[in-house]
Motif scaffolding. Sequence first.
Motif, mmCIF file in Angstrom:
data_model
loop_
_atom_site.group_PDB
_atom_site.id
_atom_site.type_symbol
_atom_site.label_atom_id
_atom_site.label_comp_id
_atom_site.label_asym_id
_atom_site.label_seq_id
_atom_site.Cartn_x
_atom_site.Cartn_y
_atom_site.Cartn_z
ATOM 1 N N ARG B 153 -52.265 -28.869 29.603
ATOM 2 C CA ARG B 153 -52.923 -29.821 30.148
ATOM 3 C C ARG B 153 -52.553 -31.057 28.796
ATOM 4 N N HIS B 156 -54.262 -35.713 26.815
ATOM 5 C CA HIS B 156 -54.292 -36.473 27.880
ATOM 6 C C HIS B 156 -53.865 -36.216 29.355
ATOM 7 N N GLY B 157 -53.816 -35.062 29.539
ATOM 8 C CA GLY B 157 -53.298 -34.435 31.011
ATOM 9 C C GLY B 157 -51.897 -34.490 31.261
ATOM 10 N N GLN B 158 -50.998 -34.891 30.165
ATOM 11 C CA GLN B 158 -49.633 -35.068 30.209
ATOM 12 C C GLN B 158 -48.777 -33.884 29.976
#
Lengths: 313, 313
Positions: B153, B156-158
């Motif tokens: 992940r 920042h979830g990117q």
Amino acid sequence: MVDISIDFGGTNIKIGLVHFGCVKAKTIIPAFADKGLIPRLSDVEKAIHQLLIDSGLMPCDCTGIGIALPGIIDPAAKTVLSINGKYADAVGFSFQEWANRIFSLDAVVENDARSALLGEIGYGAARGESNAVLIIFGTGIGTAAMINGQIVRGRHGQAGILGGHLVANVHGNRCTCGNVGCMEAQSSHWALPQLVKRHPQFLDSSLSNEIGIDYRSVIEALKAVDQVALEILEELLLYWSAGIINLIHAYDPEVVILSGGLMKSADVLLPQIVDRVHALAWTPWGKVRFVVAEDPDTSVLLGLSYLVQLSKT
Amino acid sequence: MVDISIDFGGTNIKIGLVHFGCVKAKTIIPAFADKGLIPRLSDVEKAIHQLLIDSGLMPCDCTGIGIALPGIIDPAAKTVLSINGKYADAVGFSFQEWANRIFSLDAVVENDARSALLGEIGYGAARGESNAVLIIFGTGIGTAAMINGQIVRGRHGQAGILGGHLVANVHGNRCTCGNVGCMEAQSSHWALPQLVKRHPQFLDSSLSNEIGIDYRSVIEALKAVDQVALEILEELLLYWSAGIINLIHAYDPEVVILSGGLMKSADVLLPQIVDRVHALAWTPWGKVRFVVAEDPDTSVLLGLSYLVQLSKT
């Protein structure tokens, strides 16, 4: 306590005595990496003994030996699993047996870029960061990544360290790893002479007078407004920026750490790299920060010391 | 219990009722994604109500609603952080409030490729795998990665989901994400018409008679030994293989999962992709395995169901 750190680079072998994040003494010997690892070990041993003597130390005063190579490492077995284009005989060599036999010390073995990342996060320019990528411009281009405080390793120890072997141009050059168009094949120190010599105006450039073309010679030629050097540097910047964007898109870091000999020219290069990356990377949360290793020559040595200390706790 | 899964794709919105890894009922409505998300919600609501009626179910018979979009997601806030070139008004929209207001159900929101990876690992072609990457060829190219059983992940979830936006050609096309030469800009479904029309022999090709050029039309033209289609497919295979190699080099998986509409032509494409990747990827431990989603249309729906179930445990 002091640790012995050995960074088997593509051009030089750097050896340091490190004490709590500080390189107390350092020496550099040539790598001759294409001839292998084992033929260099006696010179490495001599250099370490000399460093210890000069520092008034004995092997038994040291905590351990940290060893870094630019390859895929099995840290548990303390061996190299795969390495490309250099130190071919290092695969499977028992560094633990060697360290124990010669110095009566335990060894820690790690990929060089991963060591550098740990060095910069543990003791250096990125102290305390938890989400970071590192790119080290040596003979090749090494990378490493940390996500949420954990070094990215992957199932077979390959994750994070092959950023130099992400394809940046599908129509590019054959890389020493066997792949085509790797960032390393397009823009590393080892690839540079071929890139320069293929330039159509090469013979008109001051670079044609250089015996060994390296990053430094391109940057020097740039100062003399050499058109070929300008175009080559533009191309290199394109690849370096794309390579950093690829690391950002792959690992989602907050900070990019730059290290390696090339960063001695950070004053010329960094502003251009930062501008390009900030303009093109997809980071809706904000902008990635850039830091340059305080001493680009010692990132790996510091990280090895960190790992040796960790192995003893 | 049944879950409602909604896959907001670039071309179609797929809606399914899923029960223990099995899509019990499914409907597809056009996305009109360039016009935004909110104008499509009333049709989505109608389609869900109809699916439920046809299945003899009420919303209260469902565990929850899983929602996938091709963007960067905040799973905790159940919102979209960033999305490129489609559903622009989805950023910040509260899916939880919507699901609760319309169906009195909780929502789970995830990136579409990450959902597909979970679907294939939880219920599909890669059941039980722990080190995998997925690449889903839809309108764009989505990716996701799992290392040692953990979905990648990032801060920042990117991380993991931007594999389609790794640069595969620094001299390539501008991507909708703002970057240059992304694999997606060079070889995705949305990029294809421009790639084909730019071919110097386009007007001599049967493709010039097609109203909408898509993957299917290139593969059909190939069967008629159309030279332009052959060259275009060769170029696409180059990028798809490089994109998969980049995922392998970045995340060190044991298995590559392929999904999305393109995989309906897996019989033609897969052998060529596998051969290229095996020849070029640096995996000294062995060879990455390839699996194709059993039903490339439903990977995302299955993964969303998995996430809804997980959210209730």
